[in-house]
Scaffold this motif. Structure first.
Motif, short mmCIF file in Angstrom:
data_model
loop_
_atom_site.label_atom_id
_atom_site.label_comp_id
_atom_site.label_asym_id
_atom_site.label_seq_id
_atom_site.Cartn_x
_atom_site.Cartn_y
_atom_site.Cartn_z
N ARG A 62 -28.83 5.49 -36.89
CA ARG A 62 -29.83 6.09 -37.25
C ARG A 62 -29.48 7.57 -37.69
O ARG A 62 -28.96 8.11 -37.27
N SER A 63 -30.07 7.38 -39.32
CA SER A 63 -29.65 8.41 -39.84
C SER A 63 -30.37 9.59 -39.57
O SER A 63 -31.59 9.84 -38.73
N THR A 64 -29.89 10.90 -39.81
CA THR A 64 -30.39 12.39 -39.53
C THR A 64 -31.50 12.58 -40.43
O THR A 64 -32.41 13.46 -40.13
N VAL A 65 -31.60 11.87 -41.67
CA VAL A 65 -32.53 12.53 -42.54
C VAL A 65 -33.94 11.79 -42.39
O VAL A 65 -35.05 12.27 -42.80
N ASP A 66 -33.79 10.48 -42.01
CA ASP A 66 -35.04 9.75 -41.83
C ASP A 66 -34.81 8.78 -40.62
O ASP A 66 -33.89 7.78 -40.53
N PRO A 67 -35.42 8.80 -39.57
CA PRO A 67 -35.00 8.42 -38.05
C PRO A 67 -35.54 6.59 -38.41
O PRO A 67 -34.97 5.90 -37.45
N LYS A 69 -34.52 4.92 -40.94
CA LYS A 69 -33.68 4.34 -42.00
C LYS A 69 -32.08 4.38 -41.40
O LYS A 69 -31.78 5.41 -40.64
N PRO A 70 -31.35 3.37 -41.63
CA PRO A 70 -30.04 3.46 -41.07
C PRO A 70 -28.92 4.11 -42.00
O PRO A 70 -29.15 4.21 -43.04
N SER A 71 -28.00 4.33 -41.31
CA SER A 71 -26.62 4.85 -41.93
C SER A 71 -25.44 3.98 -41.42
O SER A 71 -25.28 3.52 -40.54
N CYS A 72 -24.49 3.97 -42.52
CA CYS A 72 -23.22 3.34 -42.32
C CYS A 72 -22.50 4.15 -41.03
O CYS A 72 -22.70 5.21 -41.07
N TYR A 73 -21.50 3.57 -40.67
CA TYR A 73 -20.49 4.36 -39.96
C TYR A 73 -19.93 5.40 -40.57
O TYR A 73 -20.05 6.37 -39.92
N ALA A 74 -19.32 5.37 -41.61
CA ALA A 74 -18.72 6.34 -42.15
C ALA A 74 -19.62 7.78 -42.42
O ALA A 74 -19.25 8.70 -42.22
N CYS A 75 -20.83 7.29 -43.11
CA CYS A 75 -21.65 8.24 -43.36
C CYS A 75 -22.35 8.91 -41.99
O CYS A 75 -22.63 10.28 -42.18
N GLN A 78 -19.63 11.43 -40.98
CA GLN A 78 -19.72 12.48 -42.02
C GLN A 78 -20.66 13.60 -41.66
O GLN A 78 -20.46 14.62 -41.95
N THR A 79 -21.81 12.86 -41.40
CA THR A 79 -23.07 13.98 -41.26
C THR A 79 -23.35 14.53 -39.82
O THR A 79 -24.21 15.17 -39.52
N THR A 80 -22.61 13.93 -38.77
CA THR A 80 -23.13 14.43 -37.44
C THR A 80 -21.70 14.95 -36.92
O THR A 80 -21.93 15.63 -35.80
N HIS A 81 -20.62 14.95 -37.38
CA HIS A 81 -19.39 15.52 -36.73
C HIS A 81 -18.71 16.87 -37.48
O HIS A 81 -19.00 16.63 -38.84
N PRO A 82 -18.24 17.78 -36.72
CA PRO A 82 -17.82 18.98 -37.71
C PRO A 82 -16.68 18.70 -38.39
O PRO A 82 -15.78 17.79 -38.09
N ALA A 83 -16.54 19.43 -39.42
CA ALA A 83 -15.26 19.51 -40.27
C ALA A 83 -14.31 20.14 -39.80
O ALA A 83 -14.49 21.17 -39.37
N CYS A 84 -13.07 19.63 -40.30
CA CYS A 84 -11.74 20.43 -39.98
C CYS A 84 -11.58 21.47 -40.94
O CYS A 84 -11.90 21.18 -42.13
N VAL A 85 -11.00 22.36 -40.52
CA VAL A 85 -10.90 23.73 -41.56
C VAL A 85 -9.80 23.44 -42.34
O VAL A 85 -9.78 23.82 -43.55
N GLY A 86 -8.72 22.50 -41.98
CA GLY A 86 -7.51 22.20 -42.77
C GLY A 86 -7.78 21.07 -43.84
O GLY A 86 -7.43 21.45 -44.87
N CYS A 87 -8.63 20.13 -43.49
CA CYS A 87 -8.47 19.19 -44.63
C CYS A 87 -10.22 18.73 -44.96
O CYS A 87 -10.32 17.91 -46.02
N LEU A 89 -12.36 17.14 -43.43
CA LEU A 89 -12.68 15.82 -43.09
C LEU A 89 -13.28 15.97 -41.65
O LEU A 89 -13.05 16.85 -40.91
N PRO A 90 -14.15 14.98 -41.28
CA PRO A 90 -14.72 15.01 -39.80
C PRO A 90 -13.87 14.86 -38.75
O PRO A 90 -12.73 14.10 -38.77
N VAL A 91 -14.01 15.71 -37.72
CA VAL A 91 -13.08 15.55 -36.15
C VAL A 91 -14.03 14.84 -35.49
O VAL A 91 -14.94 15.13 -34.92
N ILE A 92 -13.31 13.67 -35.34
CA ILE A 92 -14.14 12.62 -34.55
C ILE A 92 -13.66 12.54 -33.02
O ILE A 92 -14.62 12.58 -32.12
#
Length: 148
Positions: A62-67, A69-75, A78-87, A89-92
């Motif tokens: 379930r996407s965070t912009v429209d409940p 509508k679907p989102s793919c795994y990668a998105c 990307q949209t629900t996990h915080p990003a690493c300061v170094g690179c 990319l999301p920290v999973i």
């Protein structure tokens, strides 16, 4: 709820959530329809709300912009996990936190030698830069701009 709203809701339930066209009985019988988020969808119309790519493998979220509508795994990641300061990319799974900043274990590196700083080993920080103990003692500790 008015009669008009009830009719609109029931029409949406028998129309594809993607293309909005009517779901036909033969499409259901041929296994071309998927139920997702309490709606019916043609399999080929399940696409990510962010990247607009088709999601063929059933790994939708379930996407965070429209409940509805679907989102793919990668998105989703990307949209629900915080990003690493170094690179960036999301920290999973697991990350390291230093001075309220989140890092992947592999991105937790010395600013001078670029070696990964082991989790259980000490490190130093100066002006938001990380240093392992060797580089800090050799290059930073007694530098003229350092205050003691």
């Amino acid at each position: 709820m008015s009669v008009e709203t009830s009719v609109v809701d029931s029409i949406e339930l028998i129309n594809c959530g993607g293309c909005k066209k009517r779901i036909l009985e033969e499409e259901v019988q041929k296994d071309q329809i998927v139920s997702m988020f309490n709606r019916l969808w043609h399999k080929e119309h399940i696409e990510c709300v962010y990247c607009k790519l088709q999601i063929p493998d059933g790994r939708y979220f379930r996407s965070t912009v429209d409940p509805l509508k679907p989102s793919c795994y990668a998105c989703h990641i990307q949209t629900t996990h915080p990003a690493c300061v170094g690179c960036s990319l999301p920290v999973i799974e697991r990350g390291l936190v230093a001075f309220d900043r989140l890092f992947h274990a592999d991105c937790f590196r010395c600013a001078i030698c670029n070696k990964t700083i082991p989790q259980r080993k000490g490190f130093y920080e100066r002006d938001l830069m990380l240093y392992d103990d060797v580089c800090y003692m050799m290059y930073i500790k007694d530098a003229p701009w350092t205050t003691n």
